[in-house]
Design an enzyme around this catalytic site. Structure first.
Site, PDB file in Angstrom:
ATOM      1  N   HIS A  42       8.098  -7.149  -3.708  1.00  0.00           N
ATOM      2  CA  HIS A  42       6.790  -7.502  -4.280  1.00  0.00           C
ATOM      3  C   HIS A  42       6.897  -8.771  -5.119  1.00  0.00           C
ATOM      4  CE1 HIS A  42       4.443  -3.857  -3.345  1.00  0.00           C
ATOM      5  NE2 HIS A  42       5.616  -3.247  -3.391  1.00  0.00           N
TER       6      HIS A  42
ATOM      7  N   GLY B  25       0.850  -1.186   0.000  1.00  0.00           N
ATOM      8  CA  GLY B  25       0.000   0.000   0.000  1.00  0.00           C
ATOM      9  C   GLY B  25       0.879   1.226   0.000  1.00  0.00           C
TER      10      GLY B  25
ATOM     11  N   GLU C  16       4.556 -10.422  -6.291  1.00  0.00           N
ATOM     12  CA  GLU C  16       3.462 -10.468  -7.279  1.00  0.00           C
ATOM     13  C   GLU C  16       3.823  -9.775  -8.585  1.00  0.00           C
ATOM     14  OE1 GLU C  16       3.684  -8.446  -4.734  1.00  0.00           O
ATOM     15  OE2 GLU C  16       2.475  -6.629  -4.947  1.00  0.00           O
TER      16      GLU C  16
ATOM     17  N   CYS D 113       5.531  -6.000   1.395  1.00  0.00           N
ATOM     18  CA  CYS D 113       5.774  -4.559   1.429  1.00  0.00           C
ATOM     19  C   CYS D 113       5.093  -3.906   2.647  1.00  0.00           C
ATOM     20  CB  CYS D 113       5.329  -3.938   0.099  1.00  0.00           C
ATOM     21  SG  CYS D 113       5.987  -2.283  -0.119  1.00  0.00           S
ATOM     22  N   TYR D 114       4.048  -3.129   2.411  1.00  0.00           N
ATOM     23  CA  TYR D 114       3.348  -2.520   3.544  1.00  0.00           C
ATOM     24  C   TYR D 114       2.832  -3.606   4.492  1.00  0.00           C
ATOM     25  CZ  TYR D 114       0.136   0.565   6.060  1.00  0.00           C
ATOM     26  OH  TYR D 114      -0.514   1.270   7.025  1.00  0.00           O
TER      27      TYR D 114
ATOM     28  N   SER E 126     -23.958  -6.705 -26.418  1.00  0.00           N
ATOM     29  CA  SER E 126     -23.354  -5.611 -27.180  1.00  0.00           C
ATOM     30  C   SER E 126     -22.381  -6.134 -28.223  1.00  0.00           C
ATOM     31  CB  SER E 126     -22.610  -4.687 -26.220  1.00  0.00           C
ATOM     32  OG  SER E 126     -21.470  -5.367 -25.710  1.00  0.00           O
ATOM     33  N   GLY E 127     -22.021  -7.411 -28.110  1.00  0.00           N
ATOM     34  CA  GLY E 127     -20.975  -7.927 -28.991  1.00  0.00           C
ATOM     35  C   GLY E 127     -19.607  -7.822 -28.326  1.00  0.00           C
ATOM     36  N   GLY E 128     -19.546  -7.111 -27.196  1.00  0.00           N
ATOM     37  CA  GLY E 128     -18.304  -7.009 -26.433  1.00  0.00           C
ATOM     38  C   GLY E 128     -18.034  -8.313 -25.680  1.00  0.00           C
ATOM     39  N   VAL E 129     -16.849  -8.376 -25.078  1.00  0.00           N
ATOM     40  CA  VAL E 129     -16.425  -9.619 -24.435  1.00  0.00           C
ATOM     41  C   VAL E 129     -17.337  -9.984 -23.258  1.00  0.00           C
ATOM     42  CG1 VAL E 129     -14.498 -10.774 -23.300  1.00  0.00           C
ATOM     43  CG2 VAL E 129     -14.045  -9.029 -25.017  1.00  0.00           C
ATOM     44  N   ASP E 130     -17.586  -9.018 -22.378  1.00  0.00           N
ATOM     45  CA  ASP E 130     -18.271  -9.357 -21.126  1.00  0.00           C
ATOM     46  C   ASP E 130     -19.697  -9.838 -21.370  1.00  0.00           C
ATOM     47  OD1 ASP E 130     -15.920  -8.383 -20.125  1.00  0.00           O
ATOM     48  OD2 ASP E 130     -16.742  -6.440 -19.527  1.00  0.00           O
ATOM     49  N   SER E 131     -20.454  -9.085 -22.166  1.00  0.00           N
ATOM     50  CA  SER E 131     -21.847  -9.498 -22.364  1.00  0.00           C
ATOM     51  C   SER E 131     -21.914 -10.794 -23.170  1.00  0.00           C
ATOM     52  CB  SER E 131     -22.680  -8.386 -23.002  1.00  0.00           C
ATOM     53  OG  SER E 131     -22.282  -8.136 -24.326  1.00  0.00           O
ATOM     54  N   SER E 132     -20.950 -11.009 -24.071  1.00  0.00           N
ATOM     55  CA  SER E 132     -20.950 -12.251 -24.845  1.00  0.00           C
ATOM     56  C   SER E 132     -20.683 -13.456 -23.940  1.00  0.00           C
ATOM     57  CB  SER E 132     -19.879 -12.207 -25.935  1.00  0.00           C
ATOM     58  OG  SER E 132     -20.147 -11.159 -26.834  1.00  0.00           O
TER      59      SER E 132
ATOM     60  N   LYS F 216     -10.667  -9.372 -16.058  1.00  0.00           N
ATOM     61  CA  LYS F 216     -10.882  -9.414 -17.506  1.00  0.00           C
ATOM     62  C   LYS F 216     -10.234 -10.631 -18.174  1.00  0.00           C
ATOM     63  CE  LYS F 216     -12.632  -7.091 -21.002  1.00  0.00           C
ATOM     64  NZ  LYS F 216     -13.884  -6.323 -20.988  1.00  0.00           N
TER      65      LYS F 216
END
Ligand code: XMP
Length: 527
Positions: A171, A57, A173, A84-85, A225-231, A372
């Site tokens: 870090h 952080g 990660e 870290c923090y 919408s044809g976008g990734v998420d809604s598809s 995503k």
């Protein structure tokens, strides 16, 4: 969360460090979620975590308003890892000391291991790690041993194996910490004895069961919408409840070439989903006539979308659920979730629904805990084509915000044709890079690329005639998250080919320019 038998809680102390850690844990196929850093030990115990990770952080442990960890979190008997923090919080909560260092340590650092360590087991005695700190642990708490140092940081890692508490100043990660994932594996699989069972197949099974249980024999509607998420939501909900799902695809006329056809092809023909294709092109053209202000365009397009959608929704009988492609970053960034670490409120999310008077659907948001890249993986596992799943980001208002000034059907046709050339050429360029490097996202891969139509004309000559034609700007950027971006250093011959194809193939264009501004100061889009 209770539905996950293994669950790693990442206590989030801010500035997006927590998100990255949760993603890395999930890459190792263990479910992980962010919880506010200031959660009480009792609340955390109720979530029954299998492991706890304290994130980094931006604060200094001794600052007055510095986020604190409930010390009882460290006494729950659950293994704890801190970075870290988080490393400094563990030290100060258990009686060690933290102080300012003379010089901060930022970027790569040479780490030297000291003695036996369960966390660092199997990693080299000397290795490169990523540091970003000003404060440092000076004295470790009783029972802890120092397991690594750097020339600047005396306590670069410490652990108390008996209490199963481990922490690092660096870090792990971050990819620059070469053996970071190895350390995370040591913790998850060695110390915590977890199993890598969070696979795409197991996720699909679980989500399908959840959706079925919630929906029963009721009907579901979804705005595609044809976008990734809604598809991906469409494919998932269809897998769960079949024809009880109806998808409404609002075609506002501002999509790229080939997109409406792809939605038809994939959902109507391949998946056989009941699909309502609403041709709203004319309606949107009237709505946008004469509008030049970018925010006004966005506002009109956004609010009209829901009007059209709900008009269609109300024609269908007995629909009780609305499925939505809300994803985890939307949830985190909307501030809907209390984040002790204020995990940033960078963008107001695009998923608030303006229900009309008297209309109410229960929401189904099966992706609301996915990042995503996980949504894409899920899409591939559900059988969606890669061209749809890996498509580049495309703004909701579509081509309207790539036409400066008034949007007209003629300008849309022109931009669509120019954009198609840019996409064809840069898809091919990316493919060549992929063949050379073997990496889908190598350093010079174009991340987002498109054409922009500025509100101007310029003089040219074609054959014997002077022309007064349109100019198209090509925008191509390298980026990993759209927060910052650099213009793509494309080979001249690629830019040249794009230019000659656009002026040759798109009537009305006599000039092509290439945008060479990074973000910041420019944005990726032009409006
Ligand atoms: P900017 O232009 O702000 O864009 O650098 C950053 C990323 O966000 C996308 N973008 C949008 N996406 N609705 C969206 O869904 C929008 O109104 C919108 N505006 C920008 C943009 O394409 C880029 O990837």
């Amino acid at each position: 969360m209770s539905s996950h038998s293994q669950f790693v809680a990442v206590l989030d102390f801010g500035a997006q460090y927590g998100q990255l850690i949760a993603r890395r844990v999930r890459e190792l196929r263990v479910y992980s979620e962010l919880v506010p850093g200031d959660i009480s030990a009792n609340e955390l115990a109720e979530l029954r975590p299998s492991a706890i990770i304290l994130s980094g952080g931006p604060a200094s442990v001794y600052a007055e308003d510095a986020p604190k960890v409930d010390p009882d979190v460290l006494g729950l008997g659950v293994p704890v890892l801190g970075f870290c923090y988080g490393h400094q919080l563990i030290a100060s909560a258990l009686g060690g000391t933290v102080g300012h260092t003379e010089v901060g340590e930022y970027g790569p650092a040479e780490l030297e291991r000291m003695g036996h360590s369960r966390l660092l087991h199997g990693t080299p005695g000397e290795q490169t790690v990523w540091m970003s700190h000003r404060d440092a642990v000076q004295q470790v708490p009783d029972g802890f041993v120092v397991t690594a140092q750097t020339p600047i940081c005396a306590v670069a890692a410490m652990e108390c194996d008996e209490r199963r508490i481990y922490s690092t100043q660096f870090h792990p990660e971050v990819r620059h910490s070469r053996y970071g994932m190895h350390m995370l594996e040591n913790f998850l699989f060695g110390v915590c004895r977890l199993e890598p069972t969070w696979t795409m197949d197991s996720i699909i099974d679980q989500k399908v069961a959840e959706i079925r249980a919630k929906v029963g024999d009721k009907k579901v509607i979804l705005a595609l919408s044809g976008g990734v998420d809604s598809s991906v939501v469409a494919a998932l909900v269809h897998r769960a409840v079949g024809d009880q799902l109806t998808c409404v695809f609002v075609n506002h006329g501002m999509l790229r070439a080939g997109e409406p056809e792809m939605v038809e092809e994939v959902f109507r023909r391949q998946f056989n989903v009941p699909l309502v294709h609403v041709h709203a092109e004319g309606r949107y053209a009237r709505l946008l006539a004469g509008v030049t202000d970018p925010e006004e365009k966005r506002r009109r397009i956004g609010s009209e979308f829901w009007k059209v959608f709900f008009e269609e929704a109300q024609k269908l009988d007995g629909v009780e659920f609305l499925a939505q492609g809300t994803i985890y970053p939307d949830v985190i960034e909307s501030g809907a979730r209390k984040t002790g670490g204020k995990a940033s409120t960078i963008k107001s999310h695009h998923n608030l629904i303006p229900f009309p008077e008297g209309v109410r659907f229960d929401l189904i948001e099966p992706l609301d805990h996915f990042f995503k890249d996980e949504v894409r993986e899920l899409g591939v596992a559900l059988g969606l084509p890669e061209a749809m799943v890996y498509r580049q980001p495309f703004p909701g208002p579509g081509l309207a915000i790539r036409i400066i000034g008034e949007v007209t059907p003629q300008k849309l046709d022109l931009l669509r044709a120019a954009d198609q050339v840019v996409r064809e050429e840069l898809d091919a360029y990316n493919e060549r890079l992929f063949r050379q490097t073997g990496e889908r996202n190598s350093e010079h891969t174009c991340w987002q690329y498109f054409a922009v139509l500025p509100d101007m004309r310029s003089v040219g000559v074609m054959g014997d005639e002077r022309t007064y034609g349109r100019c198209v700007v090509v925008r191509a950027v390298e980026s990993s998250d759209a927060m910052t971006a650099d213009w793509a250093k494309l080979p001249y011959e690629v830019i040249g080919r794009i230019s000659s194809r656009i002026v040759g193939e798109v009537p009305g264009v006599n000039r092509v320019a290439y945008d060479v501004t990074p973000k910041p100061p420019a944005t990726i889009e032009w409006e």
